[in-house]
Design a protein around this motif. Structure first.
Motif, mmCIF file in Angstrom:
data_model
loop_
_atom_site.group_PDB
_atom_site.id
_atom_site.type_symbol
_atom_site.label_atom_id
_atom_site.label_comp_id
_atom_site.label_asym_id
_atom_site.label_seq_id
_atom_site.Cartn_x
_atom_site.Cartn_y
_atom_site.Cartn_z
ATOM 1 N N THR A 154 -28.113 -19.709 2.759
ATOM 2 C CA THR A 154 -28.671 -19.406 4.079
ATOM 3 C C THR A 154 -28.407 -17.949 4.435
ATOM 4 O O THR A 154 -27.625 -17.264 3.788
ATOM 5 N N GLY A 155 -29.060 -17.517 5.499
ATOM 6 C CA GLY A 155 -28.860 -16.157 5.974
ATOM 7 C C GLY A 155 -27.396 -15.890 6.270
ATOM 8 O O GLY A 155 -26.847 -14.872 5.879
ATOM 9 N N ARG A 156 -26.771 -16.842 6.945
ATOM 10 C CA ARG A 156 -25.357 -16.681 7.297
ATOM 11 C C ARG A 156 -24.501 -16.514 6.031
ATOM 12 O O ARG A 156 -23.698 -15.596 5.926
ATOM 13 N N GLU A 157 -24.718 -17.401 5.067
ATOM 14 C CA GLU A 157 -23.922 -17.341 3.842
ATOM 15 C C GLU A 157 -24.145 -16.023 3.107
ATOM 16 O O GLU A 157 -23.209 -15.435 2.569
ATOM 17 N N ASN A 158 -25.386 -15.566 3.137
ATOM 18 C CA ASN A 158 -25.689 -14.310 2.451
ATOM 19 C C ASN A 158 -25.068 -13.106 3.143
ATOM 20 O O ASN A 158 -24.717 -12.133 2.482
ATOM 21 N N ILE A 159 -24.933 -13.166 4.459
ATOM 22 C CA ILE A 159 -24.286 -12.059 5.156
ATOM 23 C C ILE A 159 -22.842 -11.922 4.659
ATOM 24 O O ILE A 159 -22.380 -10.826 4.333
ATOM 25 N N TYR A 160 -22.163 -13.062 4.559
ATOM 26 C CA TYR A 160 -20.777 -13.011 4.096
ATOM 27 C C TYR A 160 -20.683 -12.565 2.645
ATOM 28 O O TYR A 160 -19.847 -11.751 2.268
ATOM 29 N N LEU A 161 -21.589 -13.108 1.836
ATOM 30 C CA LEU A 161 -21.575 -12.782 0.414
ATOM 31 C C LEU A 161 -21.829 -11.290 0.199
ATOM 32 O O LEU A 161 -21.042 -10.591 -0.450
ATOM 33 N N SER A 162 -22.915 -10.816 0.796
ATOM 34 C CA SER A 162 -23.293 -9.426 0.582
ATOM 35 C C SER A 162 -22.259 -8.482 1.184
ATOM 36 O O SER A 162 -21.893 -7.462 0.586
ATOM 37 N N GLY A 163 -21.748 -8.838 2.357
ATOM 38 C CA GLY A 163 -20.724 -8.012 2.995
ATOM 39 C C GLY A 163 -19.482 -7.900 2.127
ATOM 40 O O GLY A 163 -18.937 -6.804 1.941
ATOM 41 N N ALA A 164 -19.051 -9.027 1.566
ATOM 42 C CA ALA A 164 -17.844 -9.005 0.735
ATOM 43 C C ALA A 164 -18.075 -8.195 -0.529
ATOM 44 O O ALA A 164 -17.198 -7.456 -0.975
ATOM 45 N N ILE A 165 -19.282 -8.311 -1.090
ATOM 46 C CA ILE A 165 -19.574 -7.553 -2.307
ATOM 47 C C ILE A 165 -19.573 -6.060 -2.013
ATOM 48 O O ILE A 165 -19.110 -5.253 -2.807
ATOM 49 N N LEU A 166 -20.052 -5.697 -0.830
ATOM 50 C CA LEU A 166 -20.080 -4.277 -0.483
ATOM 51 C C LEU A 166 -18.713 -3.767 -0.059
ATOM 52 O O LEU A 166 -18.550 -2.588 0.228
ATOM 53 N N GLY A 167 -17.717 -4.644 -0.016
ATOM 54 C CA GLY A 167 -16.355 -4.181 0.226
ATOM 55 C C GLY A 167 -15.830 -4.478 1.620
ATOM 56 O O GLY A 167 -14.804 -3.936 2.016
ATOM 57 N N MET A 168 -16.515 -5.323 2.371
ATOM 58 C CA MET A 168 -15.999 -5.663 3.694
ATOM 59 C C MET A 168 -15.040 -6.837 3.577
ATOM 60 O O MET A 168 -15.206 -7.713 2.737
ATOM 61 N N ARG A 169 -14.049 -6.845 4.462
ATOM 62 C CA ARG A 169 -13.153 -7.994 4.535
ATOM 63 C C ARG A 169 -13.821 -9.071 5.375
ATOM 64 O O ARG A 169 -14.673 -8.781 6.199
#
Lengths: 316, 418
Positions: free
Chosen positions: B117-132
């Protein structure tokens, strides 16, 4: 004579160039140092020097720790995808080991009449299939984790070790589901629960240690040799028959026993049977071999992985 | 002078390409085993490999708060340099010192998974880009709001339109908060209004005092955002300096060769009956030869290649729109304006529109093409091609306005005391 002269002048020119170069470098380093020293007054959160790395480098646990959220989110992604994409969802994860154990029970228990150390053969096989599936699935998934994550590898920096580790960890969820289904079998067969069950977390830990260690090798290898992934299922299958998954290790002839027990999965699977079914003695020697092998494979695998990961983005 | 943020020292990157494997760097185990069996003493890697210097001795410093544009043709080494600075790949020679947390944005939507989902992808992509995770929690609402897909946040991304997915992906990336930001051509995604929004976000980042290295082919964006630019060509840093100067330099070197843009023929997102379709575009200079960029103040010819799908086409009118990066219309050229129309067009052919004195300021523009047959829309191609304009001598004085606030149009004029 002239050539000798030319050589000398050539030499001095080169030396001069080197000296100037060193001087520039020194000034640069001084500048950088100043910058770092000033860090006390003005905060510098981070300084990295990017250059070609040489030789071996260890695990940088600190860096891995700083990426701990990514571990978790990637592992959860794998779990979610697996349960979303399969039509049967959880059912499949429950059915698979039961069906496998059922086949083993029929072929090895009913037809070949192999001993099962006084347990129902289905339970006996299940207790072996459970840790084996955890191991084999980790190899399978972690082995392909780098190649399937190639888009990420070529576009973002993060410690590459995260990919195989997190996919191994995601297999743990399947394992937990399997534990639930075996407890149902326990009720059906009225198997008494023992304190031995408390050993399971330790066994799972060593099981994962070996699995992740081997995955480091496999995943690093599969980046450089793209066809290796096709050989992997055969390797895993051969390894399964070299481990007491479908049969009891008591049927292995004595003269082969020493060699046989070098397989680190022997100790793990036997340990699981002891913990779940409460049969026999816990063999500290086998467990010791598994733990030692796990540590060695993990440490060497991490070293090799770190050595070759530098080229991943260029090769993948 | 403010503090150093990035110091690049003699960085080179060599790729070794084996022509026998068609350029692929990974090998197959089968091949190596066979080679080894044939000739066990020779190392299999020693086969004749070609070296490609993607970067060749590049050095420059970036100071805190500077926004630097990295420009150059495809294959000039821009992306390789960003990959080295973001630690994706290692340099072969040289080194770079980086002071500060680096966030890199080399692609929008890295790690996005369409089943999630959009929500899950926000977390996934954010973490990959280096966000906690905590950081994403905090910014979650802002990200959703920026993306404009809040209604579909619990829907799997596979049900999104491609525009929505890109917006969501960019929204995550735009909320990265590093001290140094490396950005590669990510503004070239999404529709025009979203591009405007992302460009706005980028200038916000640039003005916030963060250090930014920005790669783009959009010279307008480079000029708007950056104060300094570095021109890479063939792996070397050719020019480094004031952004207007470097962009000018780039456009001049880029205008030397031009070619047919036949990719128009493959465009699917076109409107109209299809009775006439544009299949190619070419730019010609004052002497009729092909060029890659138009020169302000000189003649330019737009050559439109077309194909007719019905016979006996009567009363065809053709139009060309020139737009800026924000899709604002700057000029319309059309047969109906010059009171012309084409009759009995051949199955295939070319239509040429000549502008005797081209009057747009140097920069990058976009061309939309259109054709009507008997007043019925036959073909519309939005953003068919990009048009680079380089500074010529429009006013005969050698002077051309370069500042973005000066507008895009040039107009003949004179002054006198009255």
């Amino acid at each position: 004579m002239s050539s000798a002269l030319r050589n000398i002048s050539h030499l001095t020119a080169a030396r001069l160039r080197d000296r100037i170069h060193t001087q520039i470098q020194n000034e640069k380093i001084l500048h950088v140092k100043k910058k770092i020293d000033k860090g006390s007054s003005k905060k510098i959160s981070w300084h990295v020097r990017i250059q070609r790395s040489r030789g071996w480098s260890g695990l940088s646990l600190r860096e891995l720790w700083s990426f701990r959220d990514l571990f978790w989110i990637l592992a959860m992604r794998d779990v979610k995808l697996r349960y979303k994409q399969t039509a049967l969802g959880v059912t499949w994860v429950i059915l698979q080991p039961i069906l496998t154990s059922g086949i083993f029970a029929v072929i090895f228990g009913v037809l070949a009449k192999l001993p099962s150390d006084d347990s129902p053969y289905l339970l006996f096989a299940f207790a072996g299939t459970l840790p084996w599936t955890l191991f084999a699935q980790s190899l399978q998934r972690a082995g392909s984790s780098l190649v399937s994550g190639r888009e990420m590898i070529s576009k973002v920096y993060f410690p590459r070790l995260i990919l195989p580790i997190s996919s191994s960890i995601s297999v743990l969820v399947d394992f937990l589901v399997g534990l639930v289904s075996i407890s149902v079998l326990f009720l059906i067969y009225k198997v008494p629960l023992t304190w031995n069950l408390l050993a399971i977390p330790g066994l799972v830990f060593v099981n994962l240690l070996i699995a992740i260690g081997v995955s480091f090798w496999i995943s690093a290898f599969s980046v450089h040799y793209r066809d290796f992934i096709y050989a992997l299922p055969f390797l895993i299958q051969a390894w399964m028959y070299a481990s007491p998954v479908a049969y009891a290790s008591s049927i292995v002839p004595d003269q082969w026993m020493a060699l046989y027990s070098l397989n680190p999965m022997v100790g793990i699977i036997e340990g699981f049977r002891w913990a779940l079914l409460g049969q026999g003695e816990f063999s500290w020697i086998s467990f010791g071999i598994s733990l030692a092998a796990g540590l060695v494979v993990f440490a060497l695998g991490a070293l090799v992985f770190r050595r070759v990961e530098r080229g991943f983005a260029d090769v993948i | 002078m403010s503090d150093l943020a990035i110091s690049i020292q003699n960085i080179s990157k060599v790729y070794r390409i084996d022509p026998t494997t068609g350029g692929a760097a990974s090998r197959t185990l089968q091949e190596d085993l066979v080679n080894f069996a044939k000739n066990p003493l020779r190392r299999t890697t020693s086969s004749k490999k070609q070296e490609i210097w993607a970067l060749n001795d590049v050095s420059f410093d970036v100071h805190e708060g500077e926004v630097i544009g990295l420009i150059g043709r495809n294959g000039a080494g821009k992306s390789t340099l960003l990959k080295i600075l973001s630690r994706i790949t290692e340099p072969t020679h040289g080194f770079a010192d980086i002071f500060g947390r680096v966030g890199s944005l080399l692609e929008v939507g890295t790690g996005f998974h369409t089943e999630l989902t959009g929500r899950e992808n926000i977390y996934l992509s954010g973490a990959i880009l280096g966000m906690r995770k905590a950081e994403i929690d905090r910014k979650f609402d802002q990200i959703v709001e920026f993306s404009g897909v809040s209604k579909f946040i619990e829907t799997p991304v596979k049900r999104y339109s491609s525009g929505m997915a890109v917006r969501l992906a960019f929204a995550v990336a735009a909320h990265l908060d590093p001290e140094i930001l490396l950005v590669d051509e990510v503004l070239a995604v999404g529709d025009a209004s979203f591009q405007k929004k992302s460009l706005g976000k980028m200038s916000e980042v640039a003005e916030s005092g963060r250090t930014v290295i920005f790669v783009s082919h959009n010279m307008g964006a480079i000029k708007n955002l950056c104060t300094r630019a570095v021109l890479l060509d063939g792996g070397k840093a050719l020019v480094d300096g004031d952004v207007d100067h470097v962009v000018q330099e780039y456009l001049i070197t880029a205008s030397e060769k031009g070619e047919w843009h036949t990719e128009i023929a493959d465009r699917e997102d076109r409107q109209g009956s299809g009775a006439l379709r544009f299949t190619g575009f070419q730019l010609r200079g004052s002497n009729g030869s092909t060029v890659e960029a138009a020169v302000a103040g000189e003649a330019v010819e737009f050559v439109l290649q077309f194909q007719c799908n019905s016979e006996k086409i009567q009363n065809a009118s053709i139009m060309i729109w020139l737009r800026d990066a924000f899709t604002k219309g700057l000029l319309r050229l059309g047969t109906e304006l010059t009171a012309q129309s084409f009759n009995e067009l051949p199955q295939e052919g070319k239509i040429i529109c000549r502008v005797p004195r081209f009057s747009l300021r140097p920069g990058r523009y976009f061309i939309d093409l259109g054709a009507d047959i008997d007043g019925v829309k036959a073909d519309r191609v939005i953003r068919a091609v990009t048009l680079d304009v380089v500074g010529g001598d429009f006013y005969g004085s050698g002077k051309v306005p370069l500042h973005p606030n000066d507008g895009d149009l040039l107009c003949e004029h004179s002054w006198r005391l009255g």
